[in-house]
Design a protein around this motif. Structure first.
Motif, short mmCIF file in Angstrom:
data_model
loop_
_atom_site.label_atom_id
_atom_site.label_comp_id
_atom_site.label_asym_id
_atom_site.label_seq_id
_atom_site.Cartn_x
_atom_site.Cartn_y
_atom_site.Cartn_z
N LEU A 143 -13.59 6.15 16.88
CA LEU A 143 -13.76 5.46 15.60
C LEU A 143 -13.27 6.31 14.43
CD1 LEU A 143 -17.34 4.09 16.30
CD2 LEU A 143 -15.20 2.77 16.32
N PHE A 144 -12.60 5.63 13.49
CA PHE A 144 -12.05 6.29 12.30
C PHE A 144 -12.33 5.40 11.08
CE2 PHE A 144 -9.53 7.38 15.97
CZ PHE A 144 -9.18 8.71 15.82
N ASP A 145 -12.73 6.00 10.00
CA ASP A 145 -12.83 5.27 8.73
C ASP A 145 -12.00 6.03 7.69
OD1 ASP A 145 -13.34 3.98 6.38
OD2 ASP A 145 -15.49 3.75 6.75
N PRO A 146 -10.72 5.70 7.58
CA PRO A 146 -9.85 6.44 6.64
C PRO A 146 -10.23 6.23 5.19
CG PRO A 146 -8.69 4.57 7.61
CD PRO A 146 -9.97 4.69 8.35
N THR A 147 -10.90 5.11 4.87
CA THR A 147 -11.31 4.88 3.48
C THR A 147 -12.38 5.88 3.07
OG1 THR A 147 -10.95 2.51 3.87
CG2 THR A 147 -12.07 3.13 1.84
N TRP A 148 -13.46 5.94 3.85
CA TRP A 148 -14.55 6.86 3.52
C TRP A 148 -14.13 8.32 3.71
CZ3 TRP A 148 -20.21 5.14 4.79
CH2 TRP A 148 -20.45 3.89 4.20
N ALA A 149 -13.11 8.53 4.51
CA ALA A 149 -12.66 9.90 4.76
C ALA A 149 -11.75 10.43 3.65
CB ALA A 149 -11.93 9.98 6.09
N THR A 176 0.83 -1.21 0.00
CA THR A 176 0.00 0.00 0.00
C THR A 176 0.86 1.25 0.00
OG1 THR A 176 -1.74 -1.18 1.21
CG2 THR A 176 -1.84 1.21 1.22
N ILE A 177 1.91 1.26 0.83
CA ILE A 177 2.81 2.42 0.89
C ILE A 177 3.53 2.59 -0.44
CG2 ILE A 177 4.90 3.33 1.96
CD1 ILE A 177 4.00 2.04 4.57
N LYS A 178 3.94 1.48 -1.04
CA LYS A 178 4.70 1.55 -2.29
C LYS A 178 3.84 2.05 -3.44
CE LYS A 178 7.54 -1.26 -5.39
NZ LYS A 178 8.12 -2.62 -5.64
N THR A 179 2.62 1.50 -3.57
CA THR A 179 1.76 1.85 -4.71
C THR A 179 0.93 3.09 -4.46
OG1 THR A 179 -0.06 0.46 -3.91
CG2 THR A 179 1.60 -0.59 -5.33
N LYS A 180 0.81 3.49 -3.16
CA LYS A 180 -0.04 4.62 -2.77
C LYS A 180 -1.51 4.39 -3.14
CE LYS A 180 3.21 7.34 -1.08
NZ LYS A 180 3.50 8.64 -1.67
N LYS A 181 -1.88 3.10 -3.22
CA LYS A 181 -3.26 2.75 -3.54
C LYS A 181 -3.72 1.60 -2.65
CE LYS A 181 -3.02 1.83 -7.95
NZ LYS A 181 -3.46 1.55 -9.34
N GLY A 182 -5.03 1.51 -2.46
CA GLY A 182 -5.56 0.39 -1.70
C GLY A 182 -7.07 0.45 -1.59
N VAL A 183 -7.63 -0.63 -1.02
CA VAL A 183 -9.06 -0.65 -0.71
C VAL A 183 -9.20 -0.61 0.80
CG1 VAL A 183 -9.75 -1.78 -2.85
CG2 VAL A 183 -9.06 -3.18 -0.90
N CYS A 184 -10.41 -0.87 1.29
CA CYS A 184 -10.68 -0.56 2.70
C CYS A 184 -9.72 -1.20 3.69
CB CYS A 184 -12.12 -0.92 3.05
SG CYS A 184 -12.54 -2.67 2.88
N GLN A 185 -9.41 -2.52 3.51
CA GLN A 185 -8.54 -3.13 4.51
C GLN A 185 -7.13 -2.58 4.46
OE1 GLN A 185 -9.35 -5.02 1.80
NE2 GLN A 185 -7.86 -6.64 1.42
N HIS A 186 -6.71 -2.07 3.28
CA HIS A 186 -5.38 -1.48 3.17
C HIS A 186 -5.32 -0.14 3.92
CE1 HIS A 186 -5.66 -3.81 -0.81
NE2 HIS A 186 -5.03 -4.56 0.08
#
Length: 380
Positions: free
Chosen positions: A141-147, A84-94
Motif C-alpha cells: 500500500l502507498f499513499d503518495p498524497t499523504w506522503a 497533473t504532470i504539466k501543472t505539477k499540482k493535484g489532489v488525491c486522485q491526481h
C-alpha cells in the motif's frame, strides 16, 4: 559597417533565443514515457522501481489547495494525468492516478483504491484515493498524497515534506486511518466494516482470502467487477453519505453498462441480419439470371454459406440478448427474430436447390430453372 555589425549581432541573438526556447521546450516536455524511461535506466528490481516512482511523484507534485474540494473520481484519468504532470499540482486522485500509471509503465501491477479516511478520530467528509502495487509478488500500500507533505493551515499553503510512513504501509497500519470502499483492498485476512472503522474497532470475525479475491477481480470483465464490488460494499453497510453515494454511482454504472451491452448486441444482430439479406439478394439476383455468368460450384455454395453464417450469428446474438432496458428505443427484437426465422426457412429451399444443381450433370442444369406443364412447355 556599423549597421552590418548591429544586424549580425541581432540575427545571432535571434538564433540564440530560438535555440534556448527549443531547449526549454524539450526540458519542459515531461511525459509518462520520459519519466518511466529515466526510472528504468537507473533501477532494475521491482523494489527499486516502486521506490523511484514514489520519490518522483512526492518530489514533483504539490498539493493543489485551491482545488482541494474538487475531487472527482470519474474524470478521464489520462487527461487528469497529463494535466497533473504539466501543472505539477493535484489532489488525491491526481497523485494516485499518476503513481498508478507510472508503476504500470515500469512493469509493476498497480491499482487505484478509492475510499475514505479518518483524521483526529473523525471520518473525513471527502473521499480519498491511494494505491496498491504488487512488488516482488506481494501487494503493498502507498499513499503518495499523504506522503508528499502537509497543509499549513495558518499560512494556507502546502509544505513539501516526505512522509515515509505511507510508503509500503503495512495493511494493519493503513487501516487505522484509511478504509477502501472495496474490502479486498484492505489487504487483511479479517477485513473490518465501515462502522467498525468509524468507531475505532479494528478486529473482525470476517475472513477472506484477499489475494484470491484480487486475482479474481482482475480476471472479471467491467460489469462483473462492478456487480461484485456493489455486493461487497452493500454487505459492509451504508455507514455514511460517502458509501451511499458510491453505491448509487455503481448502480448507475451497472445500469449503463447493461443498457450499452444490450444496445451493442442488438445493433450487432441487426448488422449481421442486414449482411445476411445483402448476400441473399446477391444470390437471388444470380439465380434470376440462371447462374450467369458462370461461377464454380464452390463459389455458388459459398454464396449461401455467407447468408447462413451472418443469419446464424444474428440469431445467436438475439437469443442471448436478454430483456430490453427501460430506456431502449428501437425496433422490437421480436420483429427482427421473426425476420431471421423467415430467412432461415427461405434459405432451406435455396440450399436444397443448390444441392440439386451441383448434383445434376452440367448438360441438364439449365432445366432446373424451369417448371414444365404436362405438355412440356416451360412456365417460367
Amino acid at each position: 559597417m556599423i549597421n552590418f555589425v548591429v544586424m549580425k549581432i541581432f540575427f545571432l541573438f535571434i538564433i540564440l533565443f530560438l535555440f534556448n526556447s527549443a531547449v526549454d521546450a524539450q526540458t519542459n516536455d515531461i511525459t509518462i514515457g520520459s519519466i518511466s524511461k529515466s526510472i528504468l535506466q537507473n533501477n532494475s528490481t521491482e523494489e527499486q522501481k516502486a521506490t523511484a516512482v514514489f520519490n518522483w511523484v512526492t518530489d514533483n507534485i504539490a498539493y493543489d489547495i485551491d482545488n482541494m474540494f474538487n475531487i472527482n473520481f470519474y474524470e478521464n484519468p489520462q487527461q487528469t494525468i497529463a494535466r497533473t504532470i504539466k501543472t505539477k499540482k493535484g489532489v488525491c486522485q491526481h497523485y494516485a492516478y499518476l503513481f498508478d500509471t507510472l508503476c504500470k509503465s515500469v512493469g509493476l501491477q498497480s491499482y487505484v483504491i478509492s475510499g475514505f479516511t479518518k483524521q483526529k478520530k473523525y471520518v473525513d467528509f471527502m473521499p480519498h484515493a491511494w494505491c496498491a502495487t504488487k512488488v516482488d509478488g506481494v501487494w503493498k500500500l502507498f499513499d503518495p498524497t499523504w506522503a508528499a507533505g502537509y497543509i499549513d493551515n495558518s499560512a494556507n499553503k502546502f509544505v513539501r515534506e516526505r512522509n515515509a510512513a505511507y510508503f509500503e504501509t503495512l495493511p494493519q497500519k493503513m487501516i487505522q486511518n484509511h478504509i477502501p470502499f472495496d474490502c479486498i483492498w484492505q489487504l487483511l485476512e479479517h477485513p473490518i466494516s465501515y462502522h467498525d472503522f468509524s468507531n475505532g474497532k479494528f478486529t473482525s470475525n470476517n475472513t477472506i482470502n484477499f489475494n484470491d479475491s484480487i486475482q479474481q477481480f482482475f480476471n472479471q470483465n467491467e460489469l462483473e467487477q462492478k456487480q461484485n464490488l456493489l455486493r461487497r460494499i452493500e454487505s459492509s453497510g451504508v455507514a455514511n453519505q460517502l458509501v451511499f453515494d458510491r453505491i448509487n454511482h455503481l448502480k448507475n454504472d451497472i445500469a449503463n453498462i447493461i443498457s450499452m451491452k444490450y444496445v451493442n448486441s442488438f445493433n450487432s444482430a441487426v448488422n449481421e441480419f442486414n449482411d445476411a439479406i445483402k448476400y441473399d439478394n446477391e444470390y437471388i439476383n444470380f439465380y434470376n439470371v440462371q447462374f450467369s455468368p458462370k461461377k464454380s460450384d464452390i463459389e455458388i455454395q459459398q454464396m449461401l454459406d455467407d447468408v447462413e453464417k451472418h443469419n446464424s450469428t444474428a440469431k445467436k446474438l438475439l437469443q442471448n440478448i436478454g430483456s430490453a432496458p427501460e430506456n431502449f428505443i428501437g425496433t422490437s427484437p421480436k420483429a427482427i427474430i421473426d425476420q431471421v426465422n423467415d430467412l432461415d426457412k427461405k434459405l432451406e429451399g435455396q440450399k436444397e436447390f443448390v444441392k440439386k444443381y451441383i448434383g445434376t450433370a452440367k448438360l441438364f442444369r439449365k432445366t432446373l430453372f424451369y417448371k414444365y406443364t404436362i405438355y412440356g412447355i416451360p412456365v417460367n
